[in-house]
Design an enzyme around this catalytic site. Structure first.
Site, PDB file in Angstrom:
ATOM      1  N   SER A 242      28.054  31.211  15.426  1.00 24.88           N
ATOM      2  CA  SER A 242      27.277  31.395  14.204  1.00 24.88           C
ATOM      3  C   SER A 242      26.280  30.254  14.087  1.00 24.88           C
ATOM      4  O   SER A 242      26.266  29.342  14.916  1.00 24.88           O
ATOM      5  CB  SER A 242      28.199  31.404  12.985  1.00 24.88           C
ATOM      6  OG  SER A 242      28.602  30.076  12.698  1.00 24.88           O
ATOM      7  N   LYS A 243      25.508  30.305  13.026  1.00 25.00           N
ATOM      8  CA  LYS A 243      24.474  29.285  12.800  1.00 25.00           C
ATOM      9  C   LYS A 243      25.048  27.870  12.815  1.00 25.00           C
ATOM     10  O   LYS A 243      24.337  26.920  13.134  1.00 25.00           O
ATOM     11  CB  LYS A 243      23.788  29.543  11.458  1.00 25.00           C
ATOM     12  CG  LYS A 243      22.849  30.737  11.496  1.00 25.00           C
ATOM     13  CD  LYS A 243      21.410  30.289  11.211  1.00 25.00           C
ATOM     14  CE  LYS A 243      20.364  31.233  11.752  1.00 25.00           C
ATOM     15  NZ  LYS A 243      20.472  32.616  11.344  1.00 25.00           N
ATOM     16  N   ARG A 244      26.319  27.746  12.434  1.00 23.59           N
ATOM     17  CA  ARG A 244      26.952  26.412  12.426  1.00 23.59           C
ATOM     18  C   ARG A 244      26.886  25.766  13.804  1.00 23.59           C
ATOM     19  O   ARG A 244      26.914  24.558  13.941  1.00 23.59           O
ATOM     20  CB  ARG A 244      28.430  26.532  12.041  1.00 23.59           C
ATOM     21  CG  ARG A 244      28.699  26.606  10.567  1.00 23.59           C
ATOM     22  CD  ARG A 244      30.179  26.672  10.315  1.00 23.59           C
ATOM     23  NE  ARG A 244      30.789  27.847  10.949  1.00 23.59           N
ATOM     24  CZ  ARG A 244      31.661  27.801  11.936  1.00 23.59           C
ATOM     25  NH1 ARG A 244      32.072  26.645  12.398  1.00 23.59           N
ATOM     26  NH2 ARG A 244      32.138  28.904  12.466  1.00 23.59           N
ATOM     27  N   HIS A 245      26.833  26.594  14.840  1.00 26.81           N
ATOM     28  CA  HIS A 245      26.832  26.061  16.203  1.00 26.81           C
ATOM     29  C   HIS A 245      25.429  25.729  16.694  1.00 26.81           C
ATOM     30  O   HIS A 245      25.250  25.335  17.831  1.00 26.81           O
ATOM     31  CB  HIS A 245      27.458  27.081  17.162  1.00 26.81           C
ATOM     32  CG  HIS A 245      28.897  27.366  16.869  1.00 26.81           C
ATOM     33  ND1 HIS A 245      29.291  28.497  16.181  1.00 26.81           N
ATOM     34  CD2 HIS A 245      30.016  26.667  17.143  1.00 26.81           C
ATOM     35  CE1 HIS A 245      30.616  28.489  16.061  1.00 26.81           C
ATOM     36  NE2 HIS A 245      31.065  27.388  16.624  1.00 26.81           N
ATOM     37  N   GLY A 246      24.433  25.909  15.837  1.00 25.93           N
ATOM     38  CA  GLY A 246      23.048  25.678  16.277  1.00 25.93           C
ATOM     39  C   GLY A 246      22.306  27.001  16.287  1.00 25.93           C
ATOM     40  O   GLY A 246      22.707  27.944  15.620  1.00 25.93           O
TER      41      GLY A 246
END
Ligand code: GLU
Length: 476
Positions: A242-246
């Site tokens: 997800s966006k949390r990973h970049g």
């Protein structure tokens, strides 16, 4: 019969990594098997689909060079056919009208939670022909629900092998909503059949849709395609990507300086491997080697470090000429185009050639070229502290080197011989001369081979850089 495959994105956002991987697997299979690759934009969710997202998906596909043979088709064009299919099911008694009111739907929700089975079916069946006629005549709105038959749905998945679902666990799905719009499962079956799709390759997140779709294929009298569900993509922490990973949008990687061939290579390895140690593969190699048999069941991990490494590998394989194009784009983005325009083309090519083996991305390549292209380098404080610490020593070494270079032929071998001879005369290692010299020439403590740099700079620029460095030394 030629394989017919499709990529069917919903244009509700950018082309993300998972979608691109699905597109790639379909494309690779089509190319490997001499099949047909179709692009179908599933724009039936009118509220969430946007023009911009459609464009972003097409741009992403083009950047990755995943060319399609047919399409792009838009699912919304098939609306009439979707409705007819739903009514066909109704006429054959394979679906029923669901006149549920909002209150009844609410009550069903609770009943379902309490374990009641298909309350809407019970209600519809209890209605009877006369009442149904009455409601119809009164123009009461109704959805069309598919009547899931008894039994079991089984298929041989190309990735997971035999898959079994008890039909009792499948809800009677709505195929046509009361507002006349088809649901995903109906539209997808209708379109896949219409396009004579032979293989449906998509993400694991669709595993639970597949039995519903198989039942619809059977009910509508269509031949089944083969299904293959490719594994989920996780971040390095084991959580769903997800966006949390970049960045999750493929376009973001383009901006970060990842090459399209890297992205294709990297995506291919997300859930597939060639069965040996080879990791760096060109598009052609991937086409030759790709097969569904080697798609893994277990989830794939998106490792940004590996992506960067792979990009370095592909960068080093690219011609300097094509990299220079990308470096120019990067310079434009930074408003530093003048730096490149001030240098002869052949010099730039040599510089790219020199730096490309060390860079992992295009921005990095630009940053390695930059100190050489500037009129004078900016000195990295850390490099200065490290290699010019004893200013008197640094000065003596730079002066001695500059003097020695004056009498040397200007090629890498001669310059190296001159510098090594000097070091020997001074009774010190060549590194003692090379380190302060590198800072003088590039402002940095690491760079391409110093003798290649000297050749590239030429005698005048070298002398000027050494002069300037002498002027910078603290006790000047
Ligand atoms: N539009 C669906 C999605 O983006 C397509 C699923 C499928 O390939 O059947 O998830």
């Amino acid at each position: 019969m030629a394989m017919r495959l499709r990529f069917a994105p919903s244009p509700t956002g950018y082309l993300h990594v998972g979608g691109a991987r699905t597109a790639l697997f379909n494309w690779l299979l089509a190319r490997a098997q001499g099949g047909v690759f179709i692009l179908r934009v599933e724009d039936t969710d009118r509220e969430r689909s946007t023009e911009a997202a459609t464009q972003a998906i097409l741009d992403g596909m083009q950047w990755l060079d995943l060319s399609w043979d047919e399409g792009p088709f838009f699912q919304s064009r098939g609306l009439e056919r979707h409705r007819q299919e739903a009514h066909r099911l109704l006429e054959r008694g394979l679906a029923y009208r669901d006149f549920s009111t909002p209150d009844e739907i609410e009550a069903d929700r609770k009943a379902l939670k309490l374990g009641e089975r298909r309350p809407y079916r019970t209600r519809a069946d209890a209605l009877g022909a006369d009442l149904e006629r009455e409601r119809l005549d009164a123009g009461a709105p109704f959805a069309i629900r598919f009547r899931v038959p008894d039994g079991e749905t089984v298929w041989d998945d190309l990735v997971h092998g035999e898959m079994r679902f008890a039909n009792a666990d499948i809800e009677d799905l709505v195929v046509l909503r009361a507002d006349g719009t088809p649901t995903y499962n109906l539209a997808v079956v209708s379109d896949d059949a219409d396009m004579r799709i032979t293989h449906v390759i998509r993400g694991d997140d669709h595993l639970s849709n597949t039995p519903k779709q198989i039942l619809l294929y059977d009910a509508l009298g269509y031949d089944l395609p083969r299904f293959g569900h490719v594994p989920l993509i996780l971040g390095t922490d084991g959580k769903r990507l997800s966006k949390r990973h970049g960045a999750t949008a493929v376009g973001d990687y383009r901006v970060q300086g990842i090459l399209p061939e890297t992205m294709v290579n990297f995506l291919a390895l997300l859930g597939w491997n060639p069965g040996d140690e080879q990791e760096v593969m060109t598009r052609d190699e991937l086409v030759q080697r790709f097969s569904m048999e080697r798609v893994l069941k277990k989830s794939a991990v998106f490792d940004p470090e590996k992506l960067a490494w792979l990009n370095g590998q592909h960068l080093a394989r690219r011609s300097a000429e094509s990299l220079l194009e990308l470096v120019r784009d990067e310079a434009d983005r930074r408003g530093q185009r003048a730096l490149l325009d001030g240098e002869a083309h052949t010099n730039l090519i040599v510089l790219v050639e020199m730096m490309k083996v060390r860079a992992r991305t295009i921005p990095e390549l630009f940053e390695r070229m930059e100190p050489l292209l500037l009129d004078a380098p900016t000195y990295d404080p850390q490099a200065v502290r490290q290699h010019w610490k004893h200013a008197a020593d640094a000065r003596a070494r730079l002066l001695a080197a500059a003097e020695r270079f004056q009498s040397s032929a200007w090629d890498a071998a001669s310059l190296e011989a001159a510098l090594r001879a000097l070091a020997e005369e001074r009774g010190e290692g060549a590194a003692k001369l090379i380190h302060p010299l590198r800072v003088a020439l590039t402002g940095q403590s690491a760079s391409a081979g110093i003798f290649d740099l000297l050749v590239w700079l030429g005698p005048e620029r070298t002398a000027a850089r050494i002069d300037r460095a002498l002027g910078q030394l603290p006790d000047a």
